[in-house]
Design a protein around this motif. Structure first.
Motif, short mmCIF file in Angstrom:
data_model
loop_
_atom_site.label_atom_id
_atom_site.label_comp_id
_atom_site.label_asym_id
_atom_site.label_seq_id
_atom_site.Cartn_x
_atom_site.Cartn_y
_atom_site.Cartn_z
N LYS A 88 23.01 94.91 41.34
CA LYS A 88 22.70 93.54 40.91
C LYS A 88 22.69 92.54 42.05
CE LYS A 88 24.60 90.00 37.78
NZ LYS A 88 25.68 89.73 36.78
N HIS A 89 23.61 92.70 43.00
CA HIS A 89 23.81 91.69 44.05
C HIS A 89 23.34 92.23 45.40
CE1 HIS A 89 26.10 89.01 41.43
NE2 HIS A 89 26.76 90.07 41.01
N PRO A 90 22.31 91.64 45.98
CA PRO A 90 21.83 92.11 47.29
C PRO A 90 22.86 91.98 48.40
CG PRO A 90 20.78 90.03 46.69
CD PRO A 90 21.50 90.53 45.47
N SER A 91 23.82 91.06 48.23
CA SER A 91 24.83 90.84 49.27
C SER A 91 25.87 91.95 49.33
CB SER A 91 25.55 89.51 49.04
OG SER A 91 26.22 89.51 47.79
N ALA A 126 36.93 98.15 47.90
CA ALA A 126 36.37 97.11 48.75
C ALA A 126 34.88 96.95 48.47
CB ALA A 126 36.58 97.43 50.22
N LEU A 127 34.43 95.70 48.51
CA LEU A 127 33.02 95.36 48.48
C LEU A 127 32.66 94.84 49.86
CD1 LEU A 127 32.94 93.41 45.10
CD2 LEU A 127 31.90 95.65 45.50
N GLU A 128 31.78 95.53 50.55
CA GLU A 128 31.35 95.10 51.88
C GLU A 128 30.16 94.16 51.72
OE1 GLU A 128 31.15 96.31 56.40
OE2 GLU A 128 32.13 97.56 54.90
N LEU A 129 30.31 92.92 52.16
CA LEU A 129 29.29 91.90 51.95
C LEU A 129 28.41 91.74 53.18
CD1 LEU A 129 31.40 89.20 50.06
CD2 LEU A 129 30.22 91.21 49.16
N VAL A 130 27.10 91.69 52.96
CA VAL A 130 26.13 91.64 54.05
C VAL A 130 25.09 90.57 53.78
CG1 VAL A 130 26.42 94.09 54.59
CG2 VAL A 130 24.66 93.39 52.95
N THR A 131 24.36 90.19 54.83
CA THR A 131 23.23 89.28 54.68
C THR A 131 21.91 90.04 54.73
OG1 THR A 131 23.16 88.85 57.06
CG2 THR A 131 24.47 87.34 55.71
N ASP A 132 21.98 91.31 55.09
CA ASP A 132 20.77 92.13 55.14
C ASP A 132 21.19 93.59 54.96
OD1 ASP A 132 18.56 93.73 56.02
OD2 ASP A 132 17.76 91.98 57.08
N ARG A 133 20.73 94.20 53.88
CA ARG A 133 21.12 95.58 53.62
C ARG A 133 20.51 96.55 54.62
NH1 ARG A 133 21.15 96.95 47.14
NH2 ARG A 133 23.00 95.71 46.61
N GLU A 134 19.31 96.27 55.07
CA GLU A 134 18.64 97.19 55.97
C GLU A 134 19.34 97.27 57.32
OE1 GLU A 134 14.21 97.99 57.92
OE2 GLU A 134 14.45 96.61 56.23
N THR A 135 19.71 96.12 57.85
CA THR A 135 20.39 96.09 59.15
C THR A 135 21.90 96.15 59.02
OG1 THR A 135 20.54 93.67 59.19
CG2 THR A 135 18.53 94.67 60.09
N ALA A 139 27.69 84.71 47.50
CA ALA A 139 27.34 85.57 48.65
C ALA A 139 25.84 85.82 48.68
CB ALA A 139 28.11 86.87 48.57
N ASP A 140 25.24 86.02 47.50
CA ASP A 140 23.79 86.26 47.45
C ASP A 140 22.98 85.10 48.03
OD1 ASP A 140 24.28 88.68 46.19
OD2 ASP A 140 23.90 87.92 44.17
N SER A 141 23.53 83.89 47.89
CA SER A 141 22.80 82.71 48.37
C SER A 141 22.65 82.70 49.89
CB SER A 141 23.49 81.43 47.90
OG SER A 141 24.72 81.22 48.58
N TYR A 142 23.46 83.50 50.59
CA TYR A 142 23.38 83.58 52.04
C TYR A 142 22.56 84.80 52.49
CZ TYR A 142 27.15 80.14 52.20
OH TYR A 142 27.90 79.00 52.05
N TYR A 143 22.03 85.54 51.54
CA TYR A 143 21.29 86.75 51.88
C TYR A 143 19.96 86.41 52.53
CZ TYR A 143 19.64 91.56 51.47
OH TYR A 143 19.19 92.83 51.73
N THR A 144 19.63 87.05 53.63
CA THR A 144 18.40 86.75 54.35
C THR A 144 17.45 87.94 54.44
OG1 THR A 144 19.47 87.29 56.47
CG2 THR A 144 19.52 84.99 55.77
N GLY A 145 17.90 89.09 53.95
CA GLY A 145 17.08 90.29 54.04
C GLY A 145 15.96 90.30 53.01
N LYS A 146 15.21 91.36 53.02
CA LYS A 146 14.07 91.49 52.09
C LYS A 146 14.56 91.87 50.69
CE LYS A 146 10.92 92.89 55.76
NZ LYS A 146 10.03 93.96 56.26
#
Length: 463
Positions: free
Chosen positions: A367-370, A382-391, A456-463
């Motif tokens: 559900k959450h890209p972050s 743990a939930l590891e939070l990211v701004t880009d899943r690919e990188t 957290a999703d609002s800071y996501y910058t990936g595709k």
């Protein structure tokens, strides 16, 4: 009925601004806080704790999803623990460790019986850092070797050798207090230091790295390898298949002791009495604290193997503590074993972890890209939070502070505003509620995290 009882034993109601002001003023005037710039903090005054909740003086309620510092396994004010301490205080409040004591001996017996095959005795300490210090001392004294190997992405305490053994940034400002500690990389498949593509590769390459370091450092100089069975504050890193058994094999082949740090994950947190028991491995020494009595009275210790115990049969062990095996702490420890059995704590942790938590975290990932990854075991995730899943770019940089940490701080603030006190570390939301938590409260807490992840999703910058 009163909302809480104050310092003088008087019944009070929430909303007493004068009482709250006094608590704040005394704290800011006279208390020196750990890991903090004293002029930059404003600790929240807490009036009451009960079960899995705590309340501030305004009556704001928080679901404790961090078990304080992952020590409150049986929750706030558990009647069985409170009663045990009260009864022990009434019959023998304290006694020095050179004398035999019934409750101290009973707790040691139960710990040994629930630990590894070949466990022989327990040395009691005042907490987890002390336990690490004494485990290292036992290893050095019994082997005659000095060097200790520990992992990066670890925390072992803030006393001298313990903080040197710590692999994370809290070590940096404390200098090298113990010059005979070396660090190595442990497995972390999501951010592999070994370019591994599978958990099996991560295990193989991490073990090869460890053995190469042992060879280069000189196996004949190394007393012990020390590791958290499941890494705690630094990411809830569950060892990949075969890793802990591989470390055991390497230690055996090179004549090195294996020490499992169970300060955070011992006593039911992962669905086992001790976390290492879920990985088919037998250590030489085990440190514990926190969950042994939920921190109601400070207590820690080291479980000692028969071989190491026997090394001190005819020579004195050079160490001790005035409050080793304090009766009030041990009484709460014995009660912990009783409560675990009566309330089926181990079984419910396994059930809630696999049936409620893991499926819900899988939903978060979808559900959450972050959410880059979720991982864990029992009631420790743990939930590891990211701004880009690919990188796999983290939500905030490593060891971030100030403005750089703002995105993660916003997620934490959203949790607290909704009534949940989270376990937040690095770029991770870690889930560690008291083990007594009801399914209803567990779901409620996960619902709050679900909503906070939209921040957290609002800071996501990936595709």
């Amino acid at each position: 009925m009163a909302d809480y009882i104050d310092l003088n034993g008087a019944e009070q109601e929430f909303g007493d601004t004068a009482a709250q002001r006094e608590v704040r003023e005394n704290d800011r005037q006279y208390v020196f806080h750990s890991w903090s710039a004293q002029g930059q903090i404003n600790p929240l005054p807490i009036a009451k704790g009960e079960g899995v909740r705590m309340w501030d003086y305004d009556g704001n309620e928080y679901l404790d999803f961090s078990s304080q510092l992952v020590n409150l396994n049986l929750g706030h004010q558990h009647p069985g623990l409170v009663k045990a301490i009260q009864e022990q205080a009434g019959r023998l409040a304290t006694i020095q460790p050179a004398l035999a004591n019934d409750v101290r001996g009973e707790l040691a017996k139960r710990i040994v019986e629930h630990s590894f095959e070949g466990a022989r005795s327990v040395f009691f300490t005042n907490g987890g850092a002390d336990a690490i210090e004494y485990a290292v001392r036992l290893a050095r004294q019994s082997t005659g070797k000095r060097k200790i190997l520990t992992r990066y992405r670890s925390y072992h305490g803030s006393t001298g050798t313990a903080i040197t053994m710590t692999g994370e940034p809290r070590r940096w400002a404390n200098d090298v207090i113990d010059g005979e500690v070396c660090h190595f990389f442990g497995p972390y498949a999501y951010r592999s230091a070994f370019w591994a593509e599978t958990p099996e590769q991560e295990t193989e390459r991490a073990l090869k790295h460890l053995e190469e370091q042992i060879i280069l450092e000189g196996a004949s100089t190394i007393a012990a390898v020390v590791l958290e069975s499941v890494t705690g504050t630094n990411g809830v890193l569950v060892p990949p298949p075969g890793y802990l058994a591989g470390v055991r094999d390497i230690c055996d082949r090179h004549g090195i002791l294996m020490i499992c740090d169970e300060v955070m994950v011992g006593f039911g947190r992962t669905g086992e009495w001790f976390a290492y028991q879920g990985f088919d491995v037998t250590p030489d020494l085990v440190t514990f604290a926190k969950g042994v009595n939920s921190g109601y009275v400070p207590l820690g210790g080291v479980v000692i193997s028969e071989k190491i115990h026997n090394a001190f049969e005819d020579r004195s062990f050079p160490g001790g503590l005035t409050y080793s095996g304090h009766p009030l702490a041990c009484a709460a420890g014995v009660a912990t074993f009783d409560i675990f059995e009566e309330e089926g704590i181990i079984e419910r942790v396994r059930d809630l972890g696999s049936r409620v938590v893991e499926p819900r975290l899988k939903e978060f990932l979808e559900k959450h890209p972050s959410v880059g990854e979720y991982r864990g075991k029992g009631l420790f995730w743990a939930l590891e939070l990211v701004t880009d899943r690919e990188t796999r770019e983290p939500l905030v940089p490593f060891n971030a502070s100030g403005e750089a940490a703002a995105p993660f701080n916003a997620v934490v603030a959203a949790c607290k505003q909704a009534g949940l006190w989270p376990f937040a570390a690095g770029n991770r939301l870690q889930i560690a509620p008291p083990l007594i938590i009801s399914e209803e409260d567990l779901i409620k807490g996960l619902d709050i995290i679900d909503e906070a992840l939209t921040v957290a999703d609002s800071y996501y910058t990936g595709k």
